[in-house]
Design a protein around this motif. Structure first.
Motif, PDB file in Angstrom:
ATOM      1  N   UNK A   1       1.050   6.483   5.872  1.00 47.21           N
ATOM      2  CA  UNK A   1       1.796   7.681   6.235  1.00 47.21           C
ATOM      3  C   UNK A   1       2.991   7.346   7.124  1.00 47.21           C
ATOM      4  N   UNK A   2       2.757   6.531   8.134  1.00 45.34           N
ATOM      5  CA  UNK A   2       3.839   6.156   9.058  1.00 45.34           C
ATOM      6  C   UNK A   2       4.932   5.407   8.310  1.00 45.34           C
ATOM      7  N   UNK A   3       4.550   4.403   7.551  1.00 43.01           N
ATOM      8  CA  UNK A   3       5.555   3.610   6.857  1.00 43.01           C
ATOM      9  C   UNK A   3       6.349   4.469   5.875  1.00 43.01           C
ATOM     10  N   UNK A   4       5.665   5.324   5.167  1.00 49.78           N
ATOM     11  CA  UNK A   4       6.316   6.202   4.197  1.00 49.78           C
ATOM     12  C   UNK A   4       7.351   7.095   4.874  1.00 49.78           C
ATOM     13  N   UNK A   5       6.974   7.678   5.985  1.00 52.66           N
ATOM     14  CA  UNK A   5       7.868   8.599   6.700  1.00 52.66           C
ATOM     15  C   UNK A   5       9.044   7.864   7.337  1.00 52.66           C
TER      16      UNK A   5
ATOM     17  N   UNK B   1      10.969   5.687   4.348  1.00 50.23           N
ATOM     18  CA  UNK B   1      11.314   6.432   3.127  1.00 50.23           C
ATOM     19  C   UNK B   1      10.823   5.743   1.860  1.00 50.23           C
ATOM     20  N   UNK B   2       9.566   5.304   1.891  1.00 47.68           N
ATOM     21  CA  UNK B   2       8.929   4.661   0.747  1.00 47.68           C
ATOM     22  C   UNK B   2       7.726   5.517   0.361  1.00 47.68           C
ATOM     23  N   UNK B   3       7.506   5.758  -0.934  1.00 54.06           N
ATOM     24  CA  UNK B   3       6.300   6.504  -1.315  1.00 54.06           C
ATOM     25  C   UNK B   3       5.048   5.805  -0.773  1.00 54.06           C
ATOM     26  N   UNK B   4       4.133   6.567  -0.213  1.00 53.93           N
ATOM     27  CA  UNK B   4       2.961   5.960   0.429  1.00 53.93           C
ATOM     28  C   UNK B   4       2.102   5.159  -0.545  1.00 53.93           C
ATOM     29  N   UNK B   5       2.167   5.465  -1.840  1.00 51.33           N
ATOM     30  CA  UNK B   5       1.356   4.707  -2.798  1.00 51.33           C
ATOM     31  C   UNK B   5       1.818   3.256  -2.950  1.00 51.33           C
TER      32      UNK B   5
END
Length: 133
Positions: A27-31, A34-38
């Motif tokens: 979640x943190x990295x995605x937010x 700006x990378x999809x969490x998958x």
């Protein structure tokens, strides 16, 4: 795309704590980046207690070693490392004094995922959408 390796002793984290930490890191990295969490990979190494030392003494630190693509603004990397360290303590209960977070990076072209060279930061949407890399 990113890889986070969490290393500690076998008795330090339960399966449910590992799952919660993996979800939080994704979640943190995605937010922040700006990378999809998958696309966020999290791997746990749980070592025997006699194999982990700090300052030459047996210890149970939580070491979170992350890899990202070169090119993210310094402010993003600073935010990423702070939020991951805070989450590691909050989710696992490991005291902040025993949490070490390291974020290393290399050029996107040094990595391939799903058979494609990773995109440069800022070009993730096109990479995900059309698969052209």
């Amino acid at each position: 795309m990113p890889v986070y390796t969490c290393t500690t002793t076998r008795s330090a984290l339960t399966a449910s704590t590992k799952a919660a930490l993996a979800a939080e890191l994704a979640s943190i990295h995605s937010r922040v980046n700006h990378v999809p969490s998958e696309y966020v990979n999290v791997v746990f190494y749980a070592l025997p207690e006699e194999d982990v030392y700090t300052g030459g003494r047996p210890a149970a630190p939580l070491i979170v070693d992350g890899w990202t693509r070169t090119g993210h603004p310094d402010e993003q990397v600073d935010q990423l490392v702070r939020e991951i360290a805070d989450a590691a303590t909050r989710v696992t209960g490991v005291p902040a004094e025993r949490v070490l977070v390291i974020i290393g990076n290399s050029p996107a072209r040094f990595a391939i995922e799903a058979g494609r060279v990773l995109p440069e930061p800022g070009h993730e949407d096109a990479w995900v959408r059309d698969g052209t890399g």
